[in-house]
Write a protein that holds these residues in place. Sequence first.
Motif, PDB file in Angstrom:
ATOM      1  N   LEU A   1     -20.061  68.028  26.686  1.00  0.00           N
ATOM      2  CA  LEU A   1     -19.455  67.069  27.610  1.00  0.00           C
ATOM      3  C   LEU A   1     -18.388  66.234  26.917  1.00  0.00           C
ATOM      4  CD1 LEU A   1     -19.488  65.824  30.438  1.00  0.00           C
ATOM      5  CD2 LEU A   1     -21.315  64.306  29.680  1.00  0.00           C
TER       6      LEU A   1
ATOM      7  N   ALA B   1     -23.521  58.584  25.535  1.00  0.00           N
ATOM      8  CA  ALA B   1     -24.544  59.557  25.917  1.00  0.00           C
ATOM      9  C   ALA B   1     -24.923  60.444  24.741  1.00  0.00           C
ATOM     10  CB  ALA B   1     -24.041  60.400  27.087  1.00  0.00           C
ATOM     11  N   LEU B   2     -23.931  60.873  23.946  1.00  0.00           N
ATOM     12  CA  LEU B   2     -24.224  61.719  22.789  1.00  0.00           C
ATOM     13  C   LEU B   2     -25.012  60.958  21.736  1.00  0.00           C
ATOM     14  CD1 LEU B   2     -23.978  64.332  21.217  1.00  0.00           C
ATOM     15  CD2 LEU B   2     -21.703  63.606  20.445  1.00  0.00           C
TER      16      LEU B   2
ATOM     17  N   ALA C   1     -19.218  59.355  27.445  1.00  0.00           N
ATOM     18  CA  ALA C   1     -19.634  60.564  26.726  1.00  0.00           C
ATOM     19  C   ALA C   1     -20.087  60.232  25.305  1.00  0.00           C
ATOM     20  CB  ALA C   1     -18.488  61.575  26.693  1.00  0.00           C
TER      21      ALA C   1
ATOM     22  N   SER D   1     -29.191  57.942  29.824  1.00  0.00           N
ATOM     23  CA  SER D   1     -28.077  58.866  30.091  1.00  0.00           C
ATOM     24  C   SER D   1     -27.463  58.592  31.455  1.00  0.00           C
ATOM     25  CB  SER D   1     -28.567  60.319  30.020  1.00  0.00           C
ATOM     26  OG  SER D   1     -29.068  60.634  28.743  1.00  0.00           O
TER      27      SER D   1
ATOM     28  N   ALA E   1     -28.552  60.720  22.884  1.00  0.00           N
ATOM     29  CA  ALA E   1     -29.265  61.993  22.750  1.00  0.00           C
ATOM     30  C   ALA E   1     -29.687  62.238  21.307  1.00  0.00           C
ATOM     31  CB  ALA E   1     -28.375  63.136  23.243  1.00  0.00           C
TER      32      ALA E   1
ATOM     33  N   LEU F   1     -23.498  57.635  32.444  1.00  0.00           N
ATOM     34  CA  LEU F   1     -22.709  58.659  33.134  1.00  0.00           C
ATOM     35  C   LEU F   1     -22.418  58.334  34.594  1.00  0.00           C
ATOM     36  CD1 LEU F   1     -24.497  61.850  31.717  1.00  0.00           C
ATOM     37  CD2 LEU F   1     -22.444  60.725  30.864  1.00  0.00           C
TER      38      LEU F   1
ATOM     39  N   PRO G   1     -27.348  66.326  31.792  1.00  0.00           N
ATOM     40  CA  PRO G   1     -28.236  65.522  30.940  1.00  0.00           C
ATOM     41  C   PRO G   1     -29.362  64.841  31.715  1.00  0.00           C
ATOM     42  CG  PRO G   1     -25.958  65.165  30.309  1.00  0.00           C
ATOM     43  CD  PRO G   1     -25.936  65.960  31.575  1.00  0.00           C
TER      44      PRO G   1
ATOM     45  N   ASP H   1     -24.504  67.171  25.684  1.00  0.00           N
ATOM     46  CA  ASP H   1     -23.663  65.987  25.524  1.00  0.00           C
ATOM     47  C   ASP H   1     -22.492  66.249  24.576  1.00  0.00           C
ATOM     48  OD1 ASP H   1     -24.914  64.191  27.287  1.00  0.00           O
ATOM     49  OD2 ASP H   1     -26.501  63.787  25.851  1.00  0.00           O
TER      50      ASP H   1
END
Length: 517
Positions: free
Chosen positions: A68, A103-104, A100, A142, A107, A146, A29, A65
């Motif tokens: 992930l 992050a998703l 995770a 991101s 995104a 992470l 990412p 993502d």
Amino acid sequence: MAVSAHQTDLSAALIMAPTSLTEWLVVLPVVTCITIGAVLMMIRKHTVWHPLIAIPALVFLVVIDSMLLYAVLKYGPITMVAGKWLPPFGIAFTVDLMGALFALAAAIAGLAGGVFALGDINKSGRRYGFYPFLMLLIAGVSGAFLTGDIFNLYVWFEVLLISSFGMLILGSTHEQLDGAMKYAVLNLIGTTLFLIAVAFIYAVFGTLNMADIAIKARAAPALPTATIAALFVLAFSMKAAAFPVNFWLPASYHTPRTVVSALFGGLLTKVGVYALLRVMVMILPADLSALSSIIGIVAFLTMALAGLGAIAQHDIRRAVGYIVIVGIGNCLAGVAIGGVEGLQGALFYALHSMILMTLLYFLTGLAGKLAGGFSLNSIGGIYRRYPVFAGISLGAFFAAAGLPPFSGFWPKAILVRASVDSGTWWLAAAILFAGFCSTIALGRIFLLAYWRPGEAEPAERIRIPLSEWVPIIALSAVVVAFGVYPEPLLRVTDLAVQSILSPEGYFLSVFPSGSAP
């Protein structure tokens, strides 16, 4: 040529096993966003290509993502170390379920912003670098979610801060520059406090690896970390716009373009919430117990005063800024309550807020354009002219107020129950009071800006472009879906909270042998 019989054993310093494809997902990412941002800078004179490159890259980011998140659900936390140096010497990227999920959600919000910007950012905004700044912002966000290194958490804060400065002043109007100054001063103070806390934590523990710090903190609970924890709480509270350092948000988030406000409202304050959860819950849990009462008081005041502030606003964008702050108060209340249920409520609310606040800024920014202004004293008539748009806005207002059947209801219900069960009834009262104030503020916006006839309605009906409809409908679908069917998110947030309360899987991911230095 003679070959030396002595062979250096690198296994004591380096990871000798080949890097798996799953491990590459951890850094992909950040690599994707930085690479695409650099490409866009190289073709900065051909801005017509910027959205054609950035939007597919953001779609790819959502896919990465998602993969992930699936990998973490299947295999547990995953670690990749720079240069293959063994932790804690190599800079680690470590992702668990909480990272995770964040992050998703980031995104998805970033992709929605990239699409919405097709109609909201003009040629001048693209020429001044909106899409490169967007990719750099998502890279910073991101990276913060992470990373497994606390100094690099600070670095990613700086990355997203630099990119946000550029996005905030696109257009260079007096109002934007004024808002940027307030935003910059408070955020720079927050990052300075963060850096000081990082220096102290290195002095105490001799390491910057989060797993290594957490292991050593548990092994030696008598170490002097109370001041460090207090600095972290103050720094992250400033980033998250909690009381008493929250005045910069409603003074600055209404000044930039609509898509910029949406990305800021959805993402930036949630990085502060994530950092607070990561550092205080996983790394310094003993200090969290000592500071929970103070965090609870801050949460109480944040929710109560922000709810009243939302009611007092005549500018609909400023009102939404206070709604964002109410949400931060809810997240802090969950951290103060603690336990699985309190932290689950905070995590659920943060994820829901990342999507909802992005949507809410889209809607209010577009409402101002359709009605000819943002002041409740003059605008109106949106429902009569744009009934579908008004209906979607009403649903988002319900979600922001925490009313069923939308996603905002469930985390508030969890937090109220957790606060009552823990004996902190005053936090439950603050959550309900802030929700009541939010309902009044958003209901007032709907009645005045949408329902009544307006004095400054544009002469012609404005056509809403498809590039703005698509992200609005997509984000609305997410808000409704997790309101009607919250079980999947409830299950995964429960697992995420348990993983940070009992982070043995995180530790084993960083130190596979099970023994940290």
